[in-house]
Design a protein around this motif. Structure first.
Motif, PDB file in Angstrom:
ATOM      1  N   GLY A  82       0.843  -1.195   0.000  1.00  0.00           N
ATOM      2  CA  GLY A  82       0.000   0.000   0.000  1.00  0.00           C
ATOM      3  C   GLY A  82       0.869   1.231   0.000  1.00  0.00           C
ATOM      4  O   GLY A  82       1.111   1.856  -1.028  1.00  0.00           O
ATOM      5  N   CYS A  83       1.376   1.578   1.199  1.00  0.00           N
ATOM      6  CA  CYS A  83       2.175   2.797   1.323  1.00  0.00           C
ATOM      7  C   CYS A  83       3.664   2.528   1.173  1.00  0.00           C
ATOM      8  O   CYS A  83       4.420   3.405   0.795  1.00  0.00           O
ATOM      9  N   CYS A  88       0.105   1.705   6.539  1.00  0.00           N
ATOM     10  CA  CYS A  88      -1.247   1.268   6.143  1.00  0.00           C
ATOM     11  C   CYS A  88      -1.576  -0.156   6.583  1.00  0.00           C
ATOM     12  O   CYS A  88      -2.748  -0.521   6.663  1.00  0.00           O
ATOM     13  N   CYS A 145      -6.910  -4.278   1.069  1.00  0.00           N
ATOM     14  CA  CYS A 145      -6.357  -4.288   2.430  1.00  0.00           C
ATOM     15  C   CYS A 145      -6.561  -5.635   3.110  1.00  0.00           C
ATOM     16  O   CYS A 145      -6.018  -5.874   4.195  1.00  0.00           O
ATOM     17  N   LEU A 176      -5.380   0.116   7.655  1.00  0.00           N
ATOM     18  CA  LEU A 176      -6.327   1.065   7.056  1.00  0.00           C
ATOM     19  C   LEU A 176      -7.114   0.409   5.924  1.00  0.00           C
ATOM     20  O   LEU A 176      -6.596  -0.456   5.215  1.00  0.00           O
ATOM     21  N   CYS A 177      -8.368   0.817   5.799  1.00  0.00           N
ATOM     22  CA  CYS A 177      -9.217   0.320   4.717  1.00  0.00           C
ATOM     23  C   CYS A 177      -9.825   1.529   4.014  1.00  0.00           C
ATOM     24  O   CYS A 177     -10.654   2.227   4.592  1.00  0.00           O
ATOM     25  N   ARG A 178      -9.417   1.747   2.788  1.00  0.00           N
ATOM     26  CA  ARG A 178      -9.921   2.939   2.089  1.00  0.00           C
ATOM     27  C   ARG A 178     -11.393   2.775   1.732  1.00  0.00           C
ATOM     28  O   ARG A 178     -12.077   3.732   1.404  1.00  0.00           O
ATOM     29  N   CYS A 179     -11.904   1.550   1.760  1.00  0.00           N
ATOM     30  CA  CYS A 179     -13.324   1.311   1.483  1.00  0.00           C
ATOM     31  C   CYS A 179     -14.168   1.406   2.746  1.00  0.00           C
ATOM     32  O   CYS A 179     -15.384   1.243   2.695  1.00  0.00           O
ATOM     33  N   SER A 180     -13.541   1.604   3.887  1.00  0.00           N
ATOM     34  CA  SER A 180     -14.246   1.738   5.166  1.00  0.00           C
ATOM     35  C   SER A 180     -15.135   0.546   5.493  1.00  0.00           C
ATOM     36  O   SER A 180     -16.292   0.694   5.879  1.00  0.00           O
TER      37      SER A 180
END
Ligand code: FES
Ligand code: FES
Length: 196
Positions: A82-83, A88, A145, A176-180
């Motif tokens: 990810g990062c 992340c 993620c 972290l989950c960018r899709c929440s």
């Protein structure tokens, strides 16, 4: 206030002294002036460790991260980049049973260690209870993620840090989950906790 030096020094004397200082520096032993090793040249280190239950040997560039080793020469792309900066959690694996960010772990440091990646969690065709729980609870959307979330979730339960929703959120906060998908991830961890 006087600015005169305490010991009078003529310009000629000062220059002479400077020259003497320089000649002392120039007379330093050759070892002190040796050219530093070329840091740009790759250096290799052989390491032997256990990867998903099997002995693994790797002749690793000392700068190679575990994440790049997994996704490159070791052919296990399940751990995600990810990062690439430890922020992340997408690259989370287990080293000696503890979660570890593989993007911040040098492959050359793994001598004698036991590494488990998302590819090593299932028991043959049988999914790990945490993998099944993620499916059952719809705990992923894009899924990027998810491997890191699952590896962290397994460790979270094993550490005894899954007693309440708040605790699960706290101990999963490095992923972290960018899709929440967070509420469903918490539900998955709670489900798997009773089956691990
Ligand atoms: S890729 Fe390792 S923490 Fe983001
Ligand atoms: S499911 Fe998409 S980033 Fe988490």
């Amino acid at each position: 206030m006087s600015t005169k030096p305490l010991i009078p020094v003529s310009r000629r004397g000062f220059l002479g002294g400077s020259a003497a200082t320089l000649s002392v520096a120039a007379a330093k032993p050759a070892s002190a002036q040796a050219t530093p090793p070329d840091q740009t040249k790759p250096r290799k280190k052989g390491v032997t460790f256990t990867l998903n239950g099997r002995s693994q040997q790797l002749d690793a560039d000392t700068r190679l991260t575990l994440l790049d080793a997994l996704r490159g020469p070791l052919g296990l792309p399940g751990s995600k980049k990810g990062c690439d900066h430890g922020q992340c959690g997408a690259c989370t694996v287990h080293v000696d049973g503890e979660r570890r960010l593989s993007c911040l772990t040098l492959a050359a440091s793994l001598e004698g260690r036991e590494v488990v990646t998302i590819e090593g969690l299932a028991d043959g065709e049988d999914l790990h209870p945490m993998q099944q729980a993620f499916i059952d609870n719809d705990a992923f959307q894009c899924g990027y993620c998810t491997p890191g979330q699952i590896m962290s979730a397994v460790a979270c339960v094993k550490e005894g840090h899954a007693r309440t929703d708040e605790e699960i959120r706290e101990y999963m906060s490095g992923n972290l989950c960018r899709c929440s998908a967070y509420p469903n991830i918490v539900a998955a961890v709670k489900q798997a906790k009773g089956r691990m």
